[in-house]
Enzyme design. Sequence first.
Site, PDB file in Angstrom:
ATOM      1  N   GLY A  97      44.774  16.565  35.730  1.00  0.00           N
ATOM      2  CA  GLY A  97      44.121  15.362  36.210  1.00  0.00           C
ATOM      3  C   GLY A  97      43.629  15.540  37.632  1.00  0.00           C
ATOM      4  O   GLY A  97      44.092  16.425  38.356  1.00  0.00           O
ATOM      5  N   GLY A 145      47.152  17.345  32.750  1.00  0.00           N
ATOM      6  CA  GLY A 145      46.286  16.510  31.927  1.00  0.00           C
ATOM      7  C   GLY A 145      45.565  17.282  30.846  1.00  0.00           C
ATOM      8  O   GLY A 145      45.253  16.731  29.776  1.00  0.00           O
ATOM      9  N   GLU A 168      54.194  19.708  37.579  1.00  0.00           N
ATOM     10  CA  GLU A 168      54.246  18.414  38.272  1.00  0.00           C
ATOM     11  C   GLU A 168      55.416  18.258  39.229  1.00  0.00           C
ATOM     12  O   GLU A 168      55.325  17.500  40.201  1.00  0.00           O
ATOM     13  CB  GLU A 168      54.260  17.275  37.241  1.00  0.00           C
ATOM     14  CG  GLU A 168      52.929  17.042  36.547  1.00  0.00           C
ATOM     15  CD  GLU A 168      52.664  18.005  35.407  1.00  0.00           C
ATOM     16  OE1 GLU A 168      51.562  17.954  34.835  1.00  0.00           O
ATOM     17  OE2 GLU A 168      53.562  18.824  35.084  1.00  0.00           O
ATOM     18  N   ASP A 176      54.078  14.612  32.674  1.00  0.00           N
ATOM     19  CA  ASP A 176      53.736  13.425  31.896  1.00  0.00           C
ATOM     20  C   ASP A 176      52.832  13.772  30.717  1.00  0.00           C
ATOM     21  O   ASP A 176      53.017  14.794  30.084  1.00  0.00           O
ATOM     22  CB  ASP A 176      53.126  12.361  32.812  1.00  0.00           C
ATOM     23  CG  ASP A 176      51.810  12.801  33.449  1.00  0.00           C
ATOM     24  OD1 ASP A 176      51.578  14.017  33.587  1.00  0.00           O
ATOM     25  OD2 ASP A 176      51.003  11.920  33.820  1.00  0.00           O
TER      26      ASP A 176
END
Length: 428
Positions: A97, A145, A168, A176
């Site tokens: 992301g 992402g 992350e 996530d």
Amino acid sequence: MGLQQVWRLMSRFNSFKRTNIILQHLRMSKHTDAVEVLLERKGCAGVITLNRPKFLNALNLSMIRHIYPQLKNWEQDPETFLIIIKGAGGKAFCAGGDIRAISEAGKANQKIAQDFFREEYMLNNAIGSCRKPYVALIHGITMGGGVGLSVHGQFRVATEKSLFAMPETAIGLFPDVGGGYFLPRLQGELGYFLALTGFRLKGRDVYAAGIATHFVDSEKLGMLEEDLLALKSPSKENIADVLDAYHAKSKIDQDKSFILEEHMDKINSWFSANTVEQIVENLQQDGSSFALEQLKVINKMSPTSLKITLRQLKEGSSKTLQEVLTMEYRLSQACMGGHDFYEGVRAEVILLLQSHGLPLLSTAGLENSFCCWSLGKVHLFPCKKPSSPLPLLSLVLAWPFPAALNATITSLPVPEQLNIDIEKKHMT
């Protein structure tokens, strides 16, 4: 012609030239924005191309808002029999992301920090519940992402240039995009190891770990796509047959053993612990070079992220994908209200500038790349490099999992739209 007239003409010419340059850049900018993601019907398939190669196809909110409705349309279209997603440029499928944009929005309390995670997770869920065969060509860098755009689909094709990681914990976040669902379901305790250390898997190892369902030599990837598009009203089995055939014919590193194979017994032992403290102690007691290397890596991570990540995977191991994404949305918003994510992104920006030999300009707070992690909501030290390394491991060992995060996992309100989208879907 007098000198004054010459200067006047030159001035007009330079002004005209500057105007043309500005207009050219504006046209380029407009063009680039319009094609950040390509959505095309080709043959029997809908094809999604992530088209930000200069940014390693990093995922932003605009791209999500284009992909999601089209994915839904293709899912309902009787003339679309499969969906293919790939990245442009050859270097990356999707490197993750757009964390810099999210960080800036979060610091400014802008709604995009909520919208991005909510809509990204809705897209992850749509991929996981898609009734059409979904083929992700994860050629090149596939992180964060980008993993969410691929791993929940039925088919994931790696090449020798694939690079997988969930990094992350190094930026004060947690793995996530459904990481709490797929990571604890990998062999043994491999998912816990990958989540806590951010260990990178390359090439055929991405397949061996179970992230990819198939491996294809990169030079054959274009032919594979053509053969998939040429299928006539294919079933899931027809698509699988084509992928299996290419996988069987792949030659690169076919005799190579899994990079972590010799360490898997120890990984399973070390990372089966129920607390970060016990994992750290297991690594310390082992004392082997590989164990100490992982200890050194963990020492650099956000202690808060380590705690959240371990609990996330433990919880997610018995939840559905939809339940995990709901939990992760709550956690994402808790992280946006904390300190470590912004500190982690700050350090990443510095490392990026330094790696390209660029100056740090005069941006406040970018004096160095040392991460000043906090524990919970308490900032233990100022954001500047100390004279001696901080004992982060001892801080981890001294910090219990806060009660506030127990509540975050189970009770933080979730936007109605996310709940509706997730509750209506069923895993295939």
